[in-house]
Design a protein around this motif. Structure first.
Motif, PDB file in Angstrom:
ATOM      1  N   TRP A 137     -19.624 -11.826  -7.605  1.00 28.83           N
ATOM      2  CA  TRP A 137     -19.584 -10.547  -6.867  1.00 28.83           C
ATOM      3  C   TRP A 137     -18.321 -10.460  -6.017  1.00 28.83           C
ATOM      4  N   VAL A 138     -17.959 -11.548  -5.336  1.00 33.43           N
ATOM      5  CA  VAL A 138     -16.745 -11.550  -4.514  1.00 33.43           C
ATOM      6  C   VAL A 138     -15.527 -11.222  -5.364  1.00 33.43           C
ATOM      7  N   GLU A 139     -15.424 -11.842  -6.531  1.00 29.81           N
ATOM      8  CA  GLU A 139     -14.262 -11.606  -7.388  1.00 29.81           C
ATOM      9  C   GLU A 139     -14.205 -10.150  -7.840  1.00 29.81           C
ATOM     10  N   SER A 140     -15.351  -9.568  -8.162  1.00 27.40           N
ATOM     11  CA  SER A 140     -15.390  -8.159  -8.561  1.00 27.40           C
ATOM     12  C   SER A 140     -14.966  -7.252  -7.412  1.00 27.40           C
ATOM     13  N   GLU A 141     -15.497  -7.515  -6.215  1.00 26.95           N
ATOM     14  CA  GLU A 141     -15.121  -6.723  -5.043  1.00 26.95           C
ATOM     15  C   GLU A 141     -13.639  -6.893  -4.720  1.00 26.95           C
ATOM     16  N   ARG A 142     -13.155  -8.119  -4.856  1.00 22.14           N
ATOM     17  CA  ARG A 142     -11.756  -8.417  -4.550  1.00 22.14           C
ATOM     18  C   ARG A 142     -10.827  -7.606  -5.457  1.00 22.14           C
ATOM     19  N   GLN A 143     -11.133  -7.581  -6.739  1.00 26.24           N
ATOM     20  CA  GLN A 143     -10.309  -6.841  -7.686  1.00 26.24           C
ATOM     21  C   GLN A 143     -10.380  -5.340  -7.417  1.00 26.24           C
ATOM     22  N   SER A 144     -11.572  -4.844  -7.121  1.00 26.95           N
ATOM     23  CA  SER A 144     -11.747  -3.420  -6.852  1.00 26.95           C
ATOM     24  C   SER A 144     -10.978  -2.989  -5.609  1.00 26.95           C
ATOM     25  N   LEU A 145     -11.056  -3.779  -4.562  1.00 24.86           N
ATOM     26  CA  LEU A 145     -10.349  -3.449  -3.317  1.00 24.86           C
ATOM     27  C   LEU A 145      -8.844  -3.537  -3.490  1.00 24.86           C
ATOM     28  N   ALA A 146      -8.376  -4.527  -4.255  1.00 27.10           N
ATOM     29  CA  ALA A 146      -6.940  -4.645  -4.524  1.00 27.10           C
ATOM     30  C   ALA A 146      -6.437  -3.429  -5.291  1.00 27.10           C
ATOM     31  N   GLN A 147      -7.239  -2.939  -6.224  1.00 23.58           N
ATOM     32  CA  GLN A 147      -6.872  -1.734  -6.965  1.00 23.58           C
ATOM     33  C   GLN A 147      -6.843  -0.514  -6.056  1.00 23.58           C
ATOM     34  N   ASP A 148      -7.832  -0.413  -5.169  1.00 20.43           N
ATOM     35  CA  ASP A 148      -7.850   0.707  -4.218  1.00 20.43           C
ATOM     36  C   ASP A 148      -6.622   0.676  -3.315  1.00 20.43           C
ATOM     37  N   PHE A 149      -6.251  -0.518  -2.879  1.00 17.49           N
ATOM     38  CA  PHE A 149      -5.057  -0.673  -2.048  1.00 17.49           C
ATOM     39  C   PHE A 149      -3.809  -0.244  -2.809  1.00 17.49           C
ATOM     40  N   ALA A 150      -3.688  -0.692  -4.052  1.00 21.05           N
ATOM     41  CA  ALA A 150      -2.523  -0.331  -4.866  1.00 21.05           C
ATOM     42  C   ALA A 150      -2.472   1.173  -5.116  1.00 21.05           C
ATOM     43  N   GLN A 151      -3.615   1.782  -5.366  1.00 15.21           N
ATOM     44  CA  GLN A 151      -3.644   3.234  -5.597  1.00 15.21           C
ATOM     45  C   GLN A 151      -3.215   3.999  -4.358  1.00 15.21           C
ATOM     46  N   ALA A 152      -3.658   3.526  -3.183  1.00 19.35           N
ATOM     47  CA  ALA A 152      -3.256   4.187  -1.944  1.00 19.35           C
ATOM     48  C   ALA A 152      -1.755   4.061  -1.729  1.00 19.35           C
ATOM     49  N   LEU A 153      -1.208   2.864  -1.963  1.00 20.85           N
ATOM     50  CA  LEU A 153       0.237   2.671  -1.825  1.00 20.85           C
ATOM     51  C   LEU A 153       1.010   3.540  -2.810  1.00 20.85           C
ATOM     52  N   GLU A 154       0.543   3.588  -4.054  1.00 21.82           N
ATOM     53  CA  GLU A 154       1.266   4.385  -5.055  1.00 21.82           C
ATOM     54  C   GLU A 154       1.224   5.869  -4.706  1.00 21.82           C
ATOM     55  N   SER A 155       0.106   6.326  -4.176  1.00 24.15           N
ATOM     56  CA  SER A 155       0.024   7.729  -3.753  1.00 24.15           C
ATOM     57  C   SER A 155       1.016   8.017  -2.635  1.00 24.15           C
ATOM     58  N   LEU A 156       1.137   7.090  -1.679  1.00 23.66           N
ATOM     59  CA  LEU A 156       2.105   7.265  -0.596  1.00 23.66           C
ATOM     60  C   LEU A 156       3.533   7.233  -1.136  1.00 23.66           C
ATOM     61  N   ALA A 157       3.802   6.323  -2.066  1.00 29.26           N
ATOM     62  CA  ALA A 157       5.147   6.230  -2.644  1.00 29.26           C
ATOM     63  C   ALA A 157       5.511   7.498  -3.402  1.00 29.26           C
ATOM     64  N   MET A 158       4.585   7.991  -4.211  1.00 29.00           N
ATOM     65  CA  MET A 158       4.859   9.198  -5.002  1.00 29.00           C
ATOM     66  C   MET A 158       5.007  10.420  -4.105  1.00 29.00           C
ATOM     67  N   ALA A 159       4.222  10.482  -3.044  1.00 28.56           N
ATOM     68  CA  ALA A 159       4.350  11.604  -2.110  1.00 28.56           C
ATOM     69  C   ALA A 159       5.718  11.584  -1.431  1.00 28.56           C
ATOM     70  N   SER A 160       6.195  10.386  -1.091  1.00 19.99           N
ATOM     71  CA  SER A 160       7.529  10.280  -0.491  1.00 19.99           C
ATOM     72  C   SER A 160       8.613  10.655  -1.492  1.00 19.99           C
ATOM     73  N   ASP A 161       8.441  10.251  -2.748  1.00 17.44           N
ATOM     74  CA  ASP A 161       9.381  10.663  -3.800  1.00 17.44           C
ATOM     75  C   ASP A 161       9.450  12.188  -3.889  1.00 17.44           C
ATOM     76  N   GLN A 162       8.273  12.809  -3.918  1.00 17.72           N
ATOM     77  CA  GLN A 162       8.208  14.261  -4.106  1.00 17.72           C
ATOM     78  C   GLN A 162       8.725  15.026  -2.895  1.00 17.72           C
ATOM     79  N   SER A 163       8.615  14.436  -1.712  1.00 16.02           N
ATOM     80  CA  SER A 163       9.085  15.115  -0.503  1.00 16.02           C
ATOM     81  C   SER A 163      10.580  14.908  -0.267  1.00 16.02           C
ATOM     82  N   GLY A 164      11.202  14.102  -1.119  1.00 16.65           N
ATOM     83  CA  GLY A 164      12.637  13.865  -0.979  1.00 16.65           C
ATOM     84  C   GLY A 164      12.995  12.914   0.144  1.00 16.65           C
ATOM     85  N   ASP A 165      12.118  11.933   0.383  1.00 18.10           N
ATOM     86  CA  ASP A 165      12.380  10.944   1.434  1.00 18.10           C
ATOM     87  C   ASP A 165      12.520   9.574   0.774  1.00 18.10           C
TER      88      ASP A 165
END
Length: 234
Positions: A137-165
């Motif tokens: 269960w820990v390993e499953s949660e760990r992978q899921s949370l790491a993916q959520d973290f990566a998705q949040a970072l990628e959303s922030l990165a793409m938003a900065s790309d689109q805003s011209g920053d």
């Protein structure tokens, strides 16, 4: 309020500092982690017993769960852990948890707060003897949370790309490649952001480093997009 940290390590602390002794016994920490991660922070007693005392008889497991709940209530407050029939619920208003705060921030769209709360892998370095189902269960949660973290970072990165920053974009893409250095999409995002920021040298350098990383550590070739960008000097 008691603070329970499960991202990037494990700790349980009150206003006067870290707790010690019976409340931080590994199975009690595991019990709190299970409740903090569960939907509505509620789990049936039988499920907790199966995760935490799989080798014990039902009577022994039930006794040990009751004893753990008693110890935790004495340390965290009587209302921190609530019994509702055969269900046990954690009151996160009385026990603050970084995992709960991370998920709430991500759900509310407050991605910068979410990524700041993610200090590292779920229950990093934590081990529980004779609890294979718990570790799965820990390993499953760990992978899921790491993916959520990566998705949040990628959303922030793409938003900065689109805003011209581009400088802000470089910051987020860099955190992504640090989190997952083998992901070529993240590497490509960083290269492009560096180029838009005028830092062509580091963009090419990162392309070369990513190529070496894939070949030497995974025996894989980088995707043609990275090779093409490095060859034309971005």
């Amino acid at each position: 309020m008691i603070a329970f940290r499960v991202l990037g390590g494990v700790s349980l602390a009150g206003e006067e500092g870290p707790l010690s002794g019976k409340p931080v016994q590994p199975r009690r920490i595991a019990l709190l982690a299970l409740l903090a991660s569960a939907p509505h922070h509620t789990i049936a007693r039988e499920r907790l017993m199966a995760f935490l005392w799989p080798e014990s008889s039902e009577d022994q497991a039930r006794h040990r769960l009751s004893e753990s709940l008693y110890v935790l209530r004495k340390s965290l407050g009587e209302e921190a852990l609530i019994s509702e029939g055969d269900q046990v619920r954690l009151d996160t208003a009385r026990l603050g948890c970084d995992l709960v705060a991370f998920r709430n921030a991500a759900q509310d769209g407050d991605l910068e707060t979410a990524v700041d709360l993610y200090a590292g892998p779920f229950l990093d370095g934590f081990f529980l003897k004779e609890a294979e189902a718990f570790h799965r269960w820990v390993e499953s949660e760990r992978q899921s949370l790491a993916q959520d973290f990566a998705q949040a970072l990628e959303s922030l990165a793409m938003a900065s790309d689109q805003s011209g920053d581009p400088l802000e974009a470089v910051k987020w893409w860099h955190r992504l490649v640090t989190h997952d250095p083998y992901n070529s999409r993240f590497a490509l995002g960083l290269m492009r952001a560096l180029a838009r920021a005028g830092d062509h040298g580091n963009a090419i350098q990162h392309a070369n480093e990513h190529e070496v990383c894939l070949r030497e550590e995974l025996g894989a070739e980088p995707p043609p997009e990275i090779l093409a960008l490095s060859l034309i000097h971005i």
